[in-house]
Design an enzyme around this catalytic site. Structure first.
Site, PDB file in Angstrom:
ATOM      1  N   HIS A  95      -6.752   2.926   2.720  1.00 56.46           N
ATOM      2  CA  HIS A  95      -5.269   2.393   2.468  1.00 56.46           C
ATOM      3  C   HIS A  95      -5.108   1.762   1.315  1.00 56.46           C
ATOM      4  O   HIS A  95      -5.720   1.512   0.546  1.00 56.46           O
ATOM      5  CB  HIS A  95      -5.301   1.473   3.727  1.00 56.46           C
ATOM      6  CG  HIS A  95      -3.666   1.166   4.122  1.00 56.46           C
ATOM      7  ND1 HIS A  95      -3.241   0.016   3.533  1.00 56.46           N
ATOM      8  CD2 HIS A  95      -2.942   1.487   5.132  1.00 56.46           C
ATOM      9  CE1 HIS A  95      -1.973  -0.185   3.603  1.00 56.46           C
ATOM     10  NE2 HIS A  95      -1.873   0.580   4.958  1.00 56.46           N
ATOM     11  N   GLU A 167       1.143   7.685   2.477  1.00 54.09           N
ATOM     12  CA  GLU A 167       1.710   6.243   2.573  1.00 54.09           C
ATOM     13  C   GLU A 167       2.366   6.068   1.076  1.00 54.09           C
ATOM     14  O   GLU A 167       1.355   5.665   0.280  1.00 54.09           O
ATOM     15  CB  GLU A 167       0.974   5.486   2.989  1.00 54.09           C
ATOM     16  CG  GLU A 167       0.492   5.471   4.573  1.00 54.09           C
ATOM     17  CD  GLU A 167       0.102   4.139   5.111  1.00 54.09           C
ATOM     18  OE1 GLU A 167       0.640   3.785   5.979  1.00 54.09           O
ATOM     19  OE2 GLU A 167      -0.914   3.499   4.423  1.00 54.09           O
TER      20      GLU A 167
END
Length: 255
Positions: A95, A167
């Site tokens: 992430h 993302e």
């Protein structure tokens, strides 16, 4: 046909009361939903509580990170064996918040990917470009580099049963979101990039979109052929909003 997956990343949010209440509300909101897999990733200390609250439902458990090591003198870390033991299946790695705040490299993240695969867990590999990289036209270059860290060390076969979450860093928690067409273009690039190594696995791999996914933009995103679900941040903390996203994925992929 790929089965969509919507996963909630709760980040650093939660309490015993919040976990019990949110999972109970999710169970109500998601009654009858069968066309979309659903997972939640609470903070590690609440995974067991969330698992008990979700018992008997279709809600699966995940985690937000994992250590490279399985045991030993590594203070403050959590191993893949521990996550497996407690019932977490979908493990988020790479992430942008881990890459930025904890200086995690592509190489380290690829090693985490390998550890998860060895333990029979599902890596949710987050990739994506920063705003500066996007403006410089480097989106594809960055995504390819982040995928290649796994491809070149473990081969395309490593992506069998794994999940990729695109993302764009500039869209995470900002309220900005890539347009459906922009997101689709990157998702297609990711799939095509893996297909150069193995077309069959590329066709099967789930590629989620993440980055300010919400109840109002979910349906349009999921209508795109290469967007197979979402990794949801803030909206996953509200049962009604999260359920709308899940149902949008179910409807789009059944159409």
């Amino acid at each position: 046909m790929r089965h969509p997956l919507v996963m909630g990343n709760w980040k650093l949010n939660g309490s015993r009361h919040m976990v019990n209440e949110l999972v109970a509300n999710l169970r109500k909101e998601l009654t009858g939903v069968a066309g979309c897999d659903v997972a939640i990733a609470p903070p590690e200390m609440y995974i067991d509580l969330a698992k008990r609250a979700a018992a008997g439902s279709h809600i699966m458990l995940g985690a937000q990170n994992v250590d490279l090591n399985l045991s030993g003198a590594f203070t403050g870390e959590t191993s893949a064996e521990m996550l497996k033991d407690i019932g977490a299946q979908y493990i988020i790695i790479g992430h942008s918040e881990r890459r930025t705040y904890h200086k995690e490299s592509d190489e380290l993240i690829a090693k985490k990917f390998a550890v998860l695969k060895e333990q029979g867990l599902t890596p949710v590999l987050c990739i994506g470009e920063t705003e500066a990289e996007n403006e410089a036209g480097k989106t594809e270059e960055v995504c390819a580099r982040q995928i290649d860290a796994v491809l070149k060390t473990q081969g395309a076969a490593a992506f069998e049963g794994a999940v990729i979450a695109y993302e764009p860093v500039w869209a995470i928690g900002t309220g900005k979101s890539a347009t459906p067409a922009q997101a689709q273009a990157v998702h297609k690039f990711i799939r095509d990039h893996i297909a150069k190594a193995d077309a069959k696995i590329a066709e099967q791999v789930i590629i989620q979109y993440g980055g300010s996914v919400n109840a109002s933009n979910a349906a349009e995103l999921f209508a795109q052929p290469d967007i197979d679900g979402a990794l949801v941040g803030g909206a996953s903390l509200k049962a009604d909003a999260f359920a709308v996203i899940v149902k949008a994925a179910e409807a789009a992929k059944q159409a």
